[in-house]
Design an enzyme around this catalytic site. Structure first.
Site, short mmCIF file in Angstrom:
data_model
loop_
_atom_site.label_atom_id
_atom_site.label_comp_id
_atom_site.label_asym_id
_atom_site.label_seq_id
_atom_site.Cartn_x
_atom_site.Cartn_y
_atom_site.Cartn_z
N ARG A 93 7.22 4.14 1.98
CA ARG A 93 7.99 3.48 3.04
C ARG A 93 9.27 4.27 3.29
O ARG A 93 10.11 4.39 2.38
CB ARG A 93 8.33 2.06 2.62
CG ARG A 93 9.06 1.21 3.66
CD ARG A 93 9.35 -0.17 3.09
NE ARG A 93 8.12 -0.84 2.66
CZ ARG A 93 8.08 -1.90 1.83
NH1 ARG A 93 9.22 -2.40 1.35
NH2 ARG A 93 6.93 -2.44 1.50
N HIS A 147 9.26 1.50 -2.79
CA HIS A 147 8.28 2.13 -1.90
C HIS A 147 8.78 3.48 -1.38
O HIS A 147 7.98 4.38 -1.11
CB HIS A 147 7.98 1.23 -0.71
CG HIS A 147 7.03 0.11 -1.00
ND1 HIS A 147 5.66 0.27 -0.93
CD2 HIS A 147 7.24 -1.18 -1.35
CE1 HIS A 147 5.06 -0.87 -1.22
NE2 HIS A 147 6.00 -1.78 -1.48
N ASP A 200 1.30 -1.74 -1.80
CA ASP A 200 1.00 -3.16 -1.56
C ASP A 200 -0.47 -3.25 -1.16
O ASP A 200 -0.90 -2.56 -0.22
CB ASP A 200 1.87 -3.72 -0.44
CG ASP A 200 3.34 -3.77 -0.79
OD1 ASP A 200 3.67 -3.88 -1.99
OD2 ASP A 200 4.17 -3.70 0.15
N GLU A 206 5.73 -10.65 -6.37
CA GLU A 206 4.79 -10.35 -5.29
C GLU A 206 3.45 -9.93 -5.91
O GLU A 206 3.35 -8.83 -6.46
CB GLU A 206 5.33 -9.23 -4.39
CG GLU A 206 6.64 -9.59 -3.70
CD GLU A 206 7.23 -8.44 -2.91
OE1 GLU A 206 8.15 -8.69 -2.10
OE2 GLU A 206 6.79 -7.28 -3.11
N HIS A 224 2.13 -6.23 -5.10
CA HIS A 224 3.04 -5.10 -5.23
C HIS A 224 2.86 -4.40 -6.58
O HIS A 224 3.05 -5.01 -7.63
CB HIS A 224 4.48 -5.62 -5.07
CG HIS A 224 5.56 -4.59 -5.19
ND1 HIS A 224 6.40 -4.30 -4.14
CD2 HIS A 224 5.96 -3.81 -6.21
CE1 HIS A 224 7.27 -3.38 -4.53
NE2 HIS A 224 7.01 -3.07 -5.79
#
Length: 238
Positions: free
Chosen positions: A104, A148, A155, A217, A220
């Site tokens: 990301r 990320h 994910d 999460e 994740h």
């Protein structure tokens, strides 16, 4: 938007950040995936399933996120190779991974932070944070610097396929991706036995591949040890 995102990026890179050795992350000067050591997962597993939400409108900000020009999954090579091994193991069991996000760009994280500060934009509340006020999302759910951006985090979920591997359906994990709520915690107590079994199936498969789960999460996972634990990247996904 881009100039604001870059301003936020520079601000947050200067903030203290707890990494594996309490070391502040450094922003790489790399401007290409190759220079950053990031590889497209499909160069290793050509037919892996992807649904990169931040490249489209189906995400918690409700629009394409800054830094995503195409829907592709890039990872540091060790993480990509480890994920490819997990996918091949799952395939033997008539299962497959479905990837939602990988590397990301740092500017995308800055875009998230900008969105979180705009408390008037609650278009996605019903789908992504129905039981929370948007003002509390910064912190545990939206961090100013994301793992990320180091290229070792992914994910994802699991799908079960028919014997031919042509028709696959997502396993019931109790919540959707990016659902900001305690029910998304990996060990959430108020999910069904079948949903817990599905989460455990993903957890164990990823653990065998060397990936550690973020407890808040269920989707994740980060490769341990991380390939570049103190470096974040801002290469555009294109």
């Amino acid at each position: 938007m881009r100039s604001l995102a870059i301003t936020l990026l520079l601000f947050f890179v200067a903030m203290p950040f707890v990494a594996s050795a309490d070391q502040a992350p450094q922003l790489s000067t790399a401007r290409t995936m190759k220079a950053a050591g990031l590889v497209d997962i499909r160069t290793l597993v050509p037919h892996i399933a992807e649904d990169i939400h931040y490249a489209g409108n189906d995400n918690f900000v409700g629009r394409p996120v800054d830094g995503y020009r195409v829907a592709k999954c890039f990872l540091q090579r060790p993480a990509a190779e480890a994920l490819a091994r997990v996918e091949r193991e799952m395939h033997k069991q008539n299962l497959r991974l479905m990837i939602w996000d990988c590397y990301r760009p740092a500017r995308a994280v800055a875009d998230f932070v900008h969105w979180a500060h705009d408390l008037t934009d609650i278009r996605t509340k019903a789908q992504h944070y129905p039981r929370l006020d948007k003002s509390v999302l910064l912190g545990d759910y939206i961090a100013p610097i994301s793992g990320h951006s180091r290229g070792g985090t992914v994910d994802l979920t699991l799908e079960r396929c028919d014997a031919n591997g042509r028709h696959c359906a997502a396993l019931d994990m109790a919540t959707d991706f990016d659902f900001f709520d305690v029910r998304a915690h990996t060990d959430a107590p108020d999910i069904s036995p079948a949903q817990r079994a599905n989460r455990d199936l993903l957890l164990k498969a990823m653990a065998r591949g060397g990936f550690h789960n973020y407890p808040m999460e269920w989707w994740h996972y980060t490769l341990e040890p991380e390939p570049t634990p103190h470096t974040i990247y801002d290469v555009i996904v294109q």
